[in-house]
Motif scaffolding. Sequence first.
Motif, mmCIF file in Angstrom:
data_model
loop_
_atom_site.group_PDB
_atom_site.id
_atom_site.type_symbol
_atom_site.label_atom_id
_atom_site.label_comp_id
_atom_site.label_asym_id
_atom_site.label_seq_id
_atom_site.Cartn_x
_atom_site.Cartn_y
_atom_site.Cartn_z
ATOM 1 N N LEU A 36 0.796 -1.221 0.000
ATOM 2 C CA LEU A 36 0.000 0.000 0.000
ATOM 3 C C LEU A 36 0.837 1.284 0.000
ATOM 4 O O LEU A 36 0.328 2.349 -0.353
ATOM 5 N N VAL A 37 2.095 1.187 0.404
ATOM 6 C CA VAL A 37 2.930 2.392 0.514
ATOM 7 C C VAL A 37 3.780 2.554 -0.743
ATOM 8 O O VAL A 37 4.607 1.693 -1.051
ATOM 9 N N PRO A 38 3.592 3.636 -1.488
ATOM 10 C CA PRO A 38 4.378 3.861 -2.718
ATOM 11 C C PRO A 38 5.811 4.271 -2.384
ATOM 12 O O PRO A 38 6.106 5.439 -2.111
ATOM 13 N N ARG A 39 6.697 3.315 -2.397
ATOM 14 C CA ARG A 39 8.085 3.561 -1.968
ATOM 15 C C ARG A 39 8.770 4.692 -2.754
ATOM 16 O O ARG A 39 9.576 5.438 -2.175
ATOM 17 N N PRO A 40 8.498 4.877 -4.055
ATOM 18 C CA PRO A 40 9.165 5.964 -4.779
ATOM 19 C C PRO A 40 8.933 7.346 -4.169
ATOM 20 O O PRO A 40 9.766 8.240 -4.322
ATOM 21 N N LEU A 41 7.810 7.538 -3.475
ATOM 22 C CA LEU A 41 7.527 8.821 -2.845
ATOM 23 C C LEU A 41 8.558 9.167 -1.775
ATOM 24 O O LEU A 41 8.774 10.340 -1.462
ATOM 25 N N PHE A 42 9.219 8.155 -1.216
ATOM 26 C CA PHE A 42 10.150 8.348 -0.113
ATOM 27 C C PHE A 42 11.613 8.340 -0.559
ATOM 28 O O PHE A 42 12.516 8.470 0.268
#
Length: 219
Positions: A36-42
């Motif tokens: 569920l967590v879009p890793r590219p955002l981080f």
Amino acid sequence: MSTGEGDGEQAERMAFILGLRQRGIRDVAVLRAMELVPRPLFVDPILRRHAYDDVALPIACGQTMSQPSLVATMTEALSVTAEHSVLEVGTGSGYHAAVLSHLAARVVTVDRYRSLVTEAQTRFEVLGLRNVTAFVGDGIQGMPGRAPFDRILVTAAAADIPMALVDQLKFGGIIVMPLGPPEEVQTLVRYEKAQSGRTRTDLMKVRFVPLVPGAAATL
């Protein structure tokens, strides 16, 4: 800052979760949270192509973002449920707190670097994560004003678990953190606090930045 994704990232994310399964992650709730967590955002945009690789990545303030399989292993070891209140010491990019937000009732995260906390807060807002609160502070002292906690995650290494964190942990609670000297191989441990005493389980060898007292004067 956008979370929009196309077919390419959806395929990346599916391969990402399959890779975690192949590395031994079995907890379905943890896998779902990481999906569920879009890793590219981080991730720094320069390193976007490595967002779903199982590697540690550099972030600001000389810190690092742990490889996904380690994030998943630490999260599994915490055994978080939907009723739990979780303290994370070491916000970093905010990625691990975002994962925990899909498992816990409440996540409190603290970091000594103001710029990291500010950027993480922005990411939480973009994702609409209303059960995560980030603070600038001394993680060694925990967050006594928000205690007690059911679970505590520490993403930096120390010789022993700080007593302030032990004191802020409920009986029956769990701490997961790396123990050992800085700049050397450390041991990731799972500590359970009970009325009858402590139980320590060694999980794996790891390398983390040291747990440093105080909030940073700059950055």
